[in-house]
Write an enzyme that holds these catalytic residues in place. Sequence first.
Site, PDB file in Angstrom:
ATOM      1  N   SER A  57       0.858  -1.121  -0.040  1.00 50.45           N
ATOM      2  CA  SER A  57      -0.106  -0.035  -0.146  1.00 50.45           C
ATOM      3  C   SER A  57       0.858   1.441   0.244  1.00 50.45           C
ATOM      4  O   SER A  57       1.917   1.108   0.496  1.00 50.45           O
ATOM      5  CB  SER A  57      -0.668   0.025   1.194  1.00 50.45           C
ATOM      6  N   TYR A 112      -1.602  -0.406  10.331  1.00 52.52           N
ATOM      7  CA  TYR A 112      -1.783  -0.961   8.799  1.00 52.52           C
ATOM      8  C   TYR A 112      -0.633  -0.400   8.195  1.00 52.52           C
ATOM      9  O   TYR A 112       0.096  -1.167   7.365  1.00 52.52           O
ATOM     10  CB  TYR A 112      -2.939  -0.384   8.416  1.00 52.52           C
TER      11      TYR A 112
HETATM   12  P1  NAP Z   1     -11.684  -5.528   0.297  1.00 50.79           P
HETATM   13  O1  NAP Z   1     -12.763  -4.908  -0.670  1.00 50.79           O
HETATM   14  O2  NAP Z   1     -12.081  -5.229   1.843  1.00 50.79           O
HETATM   15  O3  NAP Z   1     -11.637  -7.393  -0.031  1.00 50.79           O
HETATM   16  C1  NAP Z   1     -10.859  -8.012   0.936  1.00 50.79           C
HETATM   17  C2  NAP Z   1     -10.924  -9.315   0.270  1.00 50.79           C
HETATM   18  O4  NAP Z   1      -9.959  -9.971   1.037  1.00 50.79           O
HETATM   19  C3  NAP Z   1     -11.931 -10.128   0.548  1.00 50.79           C
HETATM   20  O5  NAP Z   1     -11.917 -10.993  -0.461  1.00 50.79           O
HETATM   21  C4  NAP Z   1     -12.146 -10.974   1.655  1.00 50.79           C
HETATM   22  O6  NAP Z   1     -12.917 -12.059   1.813  1.00 50.79           O
HETATM   23  C5  NAP Z   1     -10.505 -11.241   1.833  1.00 50.79           C
HETATM   24  N1  NAP Z   1     -10.012 -11.402   3.078  1.00 50.79           N
HETATM   25  C6  NAP Z   1     -10.101 -10.404   4.201  1.00 50.79           C
HETATM   26  N2  NAP Z   1      -9.433 -10.816   5.151  1.00 50.79           N
HETATM   27  C7  NAP Z   1      -9.127 -12.238   4.811  1.00 50.79           C
HETATM   28  C8  NAP Z   1      -8.331 -13.146   5.414  1.00 50.79           C
HETATM   29  N3  NAP Z   1      -7.984 -13.200   6.991  1.00 50.79           N
HETATM   30  N4  NAP Z   1      -8.061 -14.460   4.833  1.00 50.79           N
HETATM   31  C9  NAP Z   1      -8.452 -14.674   3.515  1.00 50.79           C
HETATM   32  N5  NAP Z   1      -9.151 -13.795   2.835  1.00 50.79           N
HETATM   33  C10 NAP Z   1      -9.478 -12.448   3.687  1.00 50.79           C
HETATM   34  O7  NAP Z   1     -10.014  -5.119   0.255  1.00 50.79           O
HETATM   35  P2  NAP Z   1      -9.319  -4.546  -0.990  1.00 50.79           P
HETATM   36  O8  NAP Z   1      -9.623  -2.994  -0.851  1.00 50.79           O
HETATM   37  O9  NAP Z   1      -9.831  -5.126  -2.368  1.00 50.79           O
HETATM   38  O10 NAP Z   1      -7.802  -4.794  -0.876  1.00 50.79           O
HETATM   39  C11 NAP Z   1      -7.206  -5.836  -1.146  1.00 50.79           C
HETATM   40  C12 NAP Z   1      -5.675  -5.419  -0.761  1.00 50.79           C
HETATM   41  O11 NAP Z   1      -5.187  -4.093  -1.360  1.00 50.79           O
HETATM   42  C13 NAP Z   1      -5.554  -5.527   0.639  1.00 50.79           C
HETATM   43  O12 NAP Z   1      -4.240  -5.941   1.017  1.00 50.79           O
HETATM   44  C14 NAP Z   1      -5.395  -4.036   1.109  1.00 50.79           C
HETATM   45  O13 NAP Z   1      -4.437  -3.645   2.297  1.00 50.79           O
HETATM   46  C15 NAP Z   1      -4.576  -3.177  -0.047  1.00 50.79           C
HETATM   47  N6  NAP Z   1      -4.956  -2.080  -0.441  1.00 50.79           N
HETATM   48  C16 NAP Z   1      -6.051  -1.580  -0.686  1.00 50.79           C
HETATM   49  C17 NAP Z   1      -6.293  -0.308  -0.912  1.00 50.79           C
HETATM   50  C18 NAP Z   1      -7.625   0.531  -1.180  1.00 50.79           C
HETATM   51  O14 NAP Z   1      -7.557   1.638  -1.171  1.00 50.79           O
HETATM   52  N7  NAP Z   1      -8.632  -0.443  -1.413  1.00 50.79           N
HETATM   53  C19 NAP Z   1      -5.190   0.700  -1.007  1.00 50.79           C
HETATM   54  C20 NAP Z   1      -3.953   0.061  -0.789  1.00 50.79           C
HETATM   55  C21 NAP Z   1      -3.757  -1.321  -0.420  1.00 50.79           C
HETATM   56  P3  NAP Z   1     -14.201 -12.015   2.512  1.00 50.79           P
HETATM   57  O15 NAP Z   1     -15.075 -11.367   1.328  1.00 50.79           O
HETATM   58  O16 NAP Z   1     -14.494 -13.513   2.814  1.00 50.79           O
HETATM   59  O17 NAP Z   1     -14.059 -11.146   3.712  1.00 50.79           O
END
Ligand code: NAP
Length: 250
Positions: A145, A159
């Site tokens: 991130s 985080y």
């Molecule tokens: P999201 O929309 O909240 O989706 C999270 C995904 O991860 C879901 O499929 C969830 O499954 C799964 N998950 C959560 N906890 C888990 C666990 N303990 N074991 C297995 N699966 C798990 O998140 P996102 O925004 O797509 O983020 C994905 C990645 O990108 C993360 O690492 C996040 O830190 C990073 N990121 C995101 C952003 C942003 O702005 N969105 C920015 C920087 C980095 P369930 O549906 O079953 O809960």
Amino acid sequence: MSDAPVLLVTGGSRGIGAAISLGAARQGWRVAVNYASNRAAADAVVAEITAGGGEAIAIAGDVGKAEDIPAIFAAVERHFGRLDGLVNNAGIVDMPARIDEMSAERLERMFRINLTGSILCAAEAVRRLSSRHGGKGGVIVNISSMAATLGSASQYVDYAASKAAIDTFTIGLSREVASEGVRVNAVRPGVIDTEIHASGGLPDRASEMAASIPMQRPGTAGEVADAVLYLLSPQASYITGAILNVSGGR
Ligand code: NAP
């Protein structure tokens, strides 16, 4: 039986992970879509891949539980008979808080899921991909991130620290396995429009931050997926230990 390469995407059921799963399938990967609890979302991604002529399965498993991780990889092997790539995408945020409001329980959960889970998944992948273990090589992409470089003051420094550790881990692991046929890179998304912000109590965070982003808008999950797919592809054959910002200039 297909001999197409197999990719495991942790947290592949929603948000950035779902975009990676769908995009990888379009590029010819067979995809293992891991999820923690939302089976319906994972099934929807699998159904969309299947409808497009691809191959995918949903695999339940919490990367924050050490005992779940070998089971996730065993399920991939049982179903597909091989593994070629891993995207360590599963990750969480928490409610905005200052350091003086953070509990030991919060920190333990944050690091267990975002960091230890990714390292344990990478270890399982290396045991299968590395030539040292008789593997044919492969590729790992870790989702970091921009918080790793910005620090997320007054929001979630825990985080940010977990993601900075992902960056360091990416560099170290890439050097450790570079001569064993395994490439390891990371992508640092900026503010991306997914449900993660709502899970951290800030459902409108992406649109509210638009003015502070040089490109004046949040990114999409698909834009992050495109960078990940590039790093997974043969076009990135000489790239390892790289950390690619996908952040609209942030
Ligand atoms: P999201 O929309 O909240 O989706 C999270 C995904 O991860 C879901 O499929 C969830 O499954 C799964 N998950 C959560 N906890 C888990 C666990 N303990 N074991 C297995 N699966 C798990 O998140 P996102 O925004 O797509 O983020 C994905 C990645 O990108 C993360 O690492 C996040 O830190 C990073 N990121 C995101 C952003 C942003 O702005 N969105 C920015 C920087 C980095 P369930 O549906 O079953 O809960």
